[in-house]
Design an enzyme around this catalytic site. Structure first.
Site, PDB file in Angstrom:
ATOM      1  N   HIS A   1       0.788  -1.286   0.034  1.00 29.24           N
ATOM      2  CA  HIS A   1       0.277   0.146   0.013  1.00 29.24           C
ATOM      3  C   HIS A   1       0.827   1.403  -0.255  1.00 29.24           C
ATOM      4  O   HIS A   1       0.563   2.190   0.698  1.00 29.24           O
ATOM      5  CB  HIS A   1      -0.890  -0.198   1.231  1.00 29.24           C
ATOM      6  CG  HIS A   1      -1.768  -1.047   1.269  1.00 29.24           C
ATOM      7  ND1 HIS A   1      -2.669  -1.435   2.261  1.00 29.24           N
ATOM      8  CD2 HIS A   1      -2.152  -2.149   0.223  1.00 29.24           C
ATOM      9  CE1 HIS A   1      -3.505  -2.290   1.942  1.00 29.24           C
ATOM     10  NE2 HIS A   1      -3.500  -2.803   0.762  1.00 29.24           N
ATOM     11  N   TYR A   2       1.896   1.251  -0.785  1.00 32.58           N
ATOM     12  CA  TYR A   2       3.003   2.520  -0.595  1.00 32.58           C
ATOM     13  C   TYR A   2       2.236   3.513  -1.543  1.00 32.58           C
ATOM     14  O   TYR A   2       1.157   3.427  -2.301  1.00 32.58           O
ATOM     15  CB  TYR A   2       4.181   1.996  -1.277  1.00 32.58           C
ATOM     16  CG  TYR A   2       4.276   1.216  -2.587  1.00 32.58           C
ATOM     17  CD1 TYR A   2       3.908   2.085  -3.852  1.00 32.58           C
ATOM     18  CD2 TYR A   2       4.242  -0.104  -2.626  1.00 32.58           C
ATOM     19  CE1 TYR A   2       3.928   1.388  -5.088  1.00 32.58           C
ATOM     20  CE2 TYR A   2       4.158  -0.655  -3.892  1.00 32.58           C
ATOM     21  CZ  TYR A   2       4.174  -0.020  -5.201  1.00 32.58           C
ATOM     22  OH  TYR A   2       3.889  -0.663  -6.259  1.00 32.58           O
TER      23      TYR A   2
END
Length: 556
Positions: free
Chosen positions: A494-495
Site C-alpha cells: 500500500h505504498y
C-alpha cells in the site's frame, strides 16, 4: 501469552511462501470460469499499431487502478488515449483466477512480467503492477472505502456527493460479497472476543469494529480489476495502447510571451519494437499521469521536473525546479504471525477486517502451500502426488504511516525500477501503533475462537505451531514488542506518495508550475485511505473524470 512452538522442518522455504501467500485466495475449479471476452478489448491494441503521431483531448499515462476508470469516464465526452506499459490480463489464469495469485506475484522478470518486483533500500521486497488494470489485477481483491479522516487530511477539494456516487459506479461493476469459511469466520469471532466491536456485518464503508469487506473476485473466483471499468467507456472516443512505455512528458512554453510558464503538450512513448510515438494533446487538453507512486515521480524526473541540482547531476535538462518530487514516500508496514493448524483450511483472501481505535487494522488469510520432503531421503518415500501444508496468517497494518522516505532514479531507462527507501518505523508513533496492533493479534490468538487451531500436546496441553517469527512471550514488554515490529516488517503493498498534494500538485491534482499536467493516483496521497487503497483509487479516477467533464462543460 502465545506459546512459542515453531516448526523447524523446511522453515526458510515455508516462511518465504507464507510471506508472499499472506493475502492469497481460495481455489476454484477452472470449469467455473467465465470465458466470454471482455467488451473493452475491441478498443485495446498493441502500441505497434498506432501512428507515429496523433492528437487527443486527454492522454492518460498508466492503465491501472485509477487510470482505467478515469479514461473510461473522460471518453463519454472527449477523445482519449490510455497508455499502458504492460499487456492484458484476459486469458491468463494466474491473473484472472484466485489460485493463480501466488504464481503471478512470484514469477517476475525485468521487463515483461505482469508483476514487477522491487526491493526497497530498507530490504523489504515489494511489487508493482505492469498490466492493464495495474495493481488491481495482481492484488488480493479486498475492497473497502476510505475513512473520513482521509478526506480531511488529503488536502484535496472533495465533493462528497460525487465521491459516494463514484464509489457506487465502481461497486456496481467489480465488487462482490465474499462467503466466509472456517478461518475467516473464526477470525471474525476472535476479533469480537478481543474487543474489536461492534460487529458490522458486510459493509464496504469504513467503520470502527469488525466487518466483512467487499471483494473483486466473483462467486466463481474470477477476478474483476479496474480494467473491467473500461466497459463503461464510449468505444468511439477511446483508444488503449498496450506495451506502450512512456518515456517522458513533452513540455513547451504555455504562451508565446517571454517569461511565460511551461505546459504539457503530449508524451513520447516507445512500442515493443523500439519505435517512438508522439501522443499530443489538443487545445485545452491535458496529459494525466496515473503511473502510480513509483511511476509518476519517475516520469516527472525523466521529463526534467524535479530538484534542479539532482536532475543536473544526472544530465537531465531541467524544465522546472520542483524540490519535492520523489519526497514523502510512504509504505504501510505489515507485521504478523503464521500458524500450521491441526485441521485443513480453505484458501482465503482477506475478507474480514478489524478496524481498531488504536492505530491499526487486523486482517487474516489462509493458504495451502506445496511442501516437499528433502530430496533423496532414505527414510521418506517420495509420494506419487504432491503434499500440501495449510498455513493460516494473522496480520496487522498500521494507519498512516508517519514515517517517510524518498525515491530517486536508478537509470534514465523508464523500464528500470527507481530506488526507493521508505524508512519504516523511523517515526516512534508508527512503532507504537505496530505494538498496539501486534498485541491485538495476541488477544485474538488467546480467544476461544482460536481453540480449534491449536495442536494437542502431551498431558492435555494445546498450543499453536508457528511458522516463522512468533510474538514475544511477554507482550507487555514495550522494548520486545518494538523489536518484533522492526525485525519482522514486511509490506502490504500500500505504498504511496512521491507527488503529494500541496508539495507537487495542488488541491485539484494539477502539477504546480506546469499547465495541462495533472497526476491522478496514489503518488498524491500523504496518508493511506482506510484499510486498503484500491477502492479509493478506483473512485478517484471516476471522480476526477466527472469533475473535469463538469468543468469543461461550464468553462469550455
Amino acid at each position: 501469552m502465545a506459546p512459542k512452538h515453531p516448526i523447524c522442518f523446511s522453515l526458510q522455504y515455508i516462511a518465504f511462501l507464507v510471506l508472499v501467500c499472506s493475502v492469497v485466495s481460495w481455489a476454484r475449479p477452472h470449469s467455473q470460469r467465465q470465458t466470454q471476452e471482455p467488451s473493452y478489448l475491441k478498443f485495446v491494441h498493441n502500441a505497434t499499431d498506432f501512428p507515429s503521431e496523433d492528437y487527443y483531448d486527454y492522454v492518460v499515462v498508466g492503465g491501472g487502478t485509477a487510470g482505467c476508470p478515469l479514461a473510461a469516464t473522460l471518453s463519454q465526452t472527449f477523445k482519449v488515449l490510455l497508455l499502458e506499459r504492460g499487456g492484458t490480463a484476459y486469458g491468463k489464469p494466474n491473473l484472472m483466477t484466485q489460485e493463480g495469485f501466488l504464481t503471478a506475484l512470484m514469477e517476475t522478470d525485468t521487463f515483461d512480467s505482469p508483476t514487477q518486483g522491487f526491493t526497497s533500500e530498507d530490504g523489504v521486497p515489494n511489487a508493482r503492477g505492469r498490466v492493464l488494470g495495474g495493481s488491481s489485477a495482481i492484488n488480493a481483491g479486498f475492497y473497502s472505502r476510505a475513512d473520513q479522516d482521509f478526506y480531511r487530511r488529503s488536502g484535496m477539494n472533495w465533493d462528497l456527493k460525487v465521491v459516494n456516487e463514484s464509489y457506487e459506479w465502481v461497486e456496481e461493476a467489480v465488487v462482490f460479497r465474499p462467503q466466509l469459511r472456517n478461518w475467516q469466520s473464526a477470525v471474525r469471532d476472535g476479533l469480537l472476543e478481543a474487543g474489536v466491536d461492534p460487529y458490522n456485518g458486510f459493509r464496504v464503508d469504513h467503520v470502527v469494529g469488525t466487518k466483512i469487506g467487499g471483494t473483486t473476485f466473483d462467486s466463481s473466483g474470477r477476478r474483476h480489476s479496474a480494467a473491467d471499468l473500461l466497459s463503461y467507456a464510449n468505444a468511439r472516443n477511446i483508444k488503449v495502447a498496450i506495451y506502450a512505455s512512456v518515456e517522458r512528458v513533452l513540455l513547451a512554453a504555455s504562451s508565446p510571451y517571454p517569461g511565460s510558464g511551461q505546459a504539457a503538450i503530449g508524451v513520447v512513448y516507445r512500442d515493443r519494437t523500439g519505435r517512438y510515438h508522439h501522443a499530443m494533446v489538443r487545445e485545452k487538453g491535458e496529459v494525466i499521469l496515473c503511473a502510480g507512486a513509483i511511476g509518476s515521480p519517475q516520469l516527472l524526473f525523466l521529463s526534467g521536473i524535479g530538484a534542479r541540482p539532482y536532475l543536473s547531476s544526472l544530465g537531465i535538462p531541467v524544465a522546472y525546479h520542483h524540490p519535492y518530487v520523489g519526497q514523502y514516500m510512504y509504505d504501510n508496514p505489515r507485521n504478523g504471525i503464521s500458524i500450521v493448524p491441526p485441521i485443513p483450511l480453505e484458501h482465503s483472501l482477506i475478507q474480514v477486517v478489524g478496524i481498531t481505535e488504536i492505530g491499526a487494522y487486523v486482517e487474516a488469510a489462509s493458504t495451502v502451500i506445496p511442501f516437499a520432503s528433502l530430496p533423496r531421503s532414505v527414510f521418506i518415500r517420495t509420494p506419487s502426488s504432491p503434499l500440501y501444508l495449510t498455513v493460516a496468517t494473522l496480520m496487522e497494518k498500521i494507519i498512516g504511516p508517519l514515517s517517510s522516505g524518498s525515491l530517486r532514479l536508478a537509470s534514465t531507462d523508464v523500464r528500470v525500477n527507481p530506488i526507493v527507501r521508505f524508512n519504516y518505523f523511523s517515526n516512534p508513533v508508527d512503532v507504537e501503533r505496530c505494538i498496539n496492533g501486534t498485541r491485538k493479534i495476541g488477544d485474538v490468538l488467546r480467544s476461544r475462537s482460536m481453540d480449534d487451531f491449536r495442536l494437542h500436546e502431551w498431558f492435555g496441553a494445546r498450543n499453536f505451531r508457528f511458522v516463522g517469527p512468533t510474538l514475544p512471550v511477554d507482550q507487555s514488554d514495550q522494548a520486545q514488542m518494538a523489536e518484533f515490529c522492526r525485525r519482522t516488517v514486511s509490506t502490504i503493498w500500500h505504498y504511496h506518495g512521491g507527488c503529494v498534494v500541496g508539495k507537487v500538485v495542488d488541491r485539484d491534482l494539477r502539477v504546480i508550475g506546469i499547465d495541462a499536467l495533472r497526476i491522478v493516483d496514489g503518488s498524491t496521497f500523504s496518508i493511506s485511505p482506510g484499510t486498503n487503497p484500491q477502492a479509493t483509487l478506483m473512485m478517484l479516477g471516476r471522480y476526477v473524470g466527472v469533475q473535469l467533464i463538469r468543468y469543461r462543460s461550464i468553462n469550455g
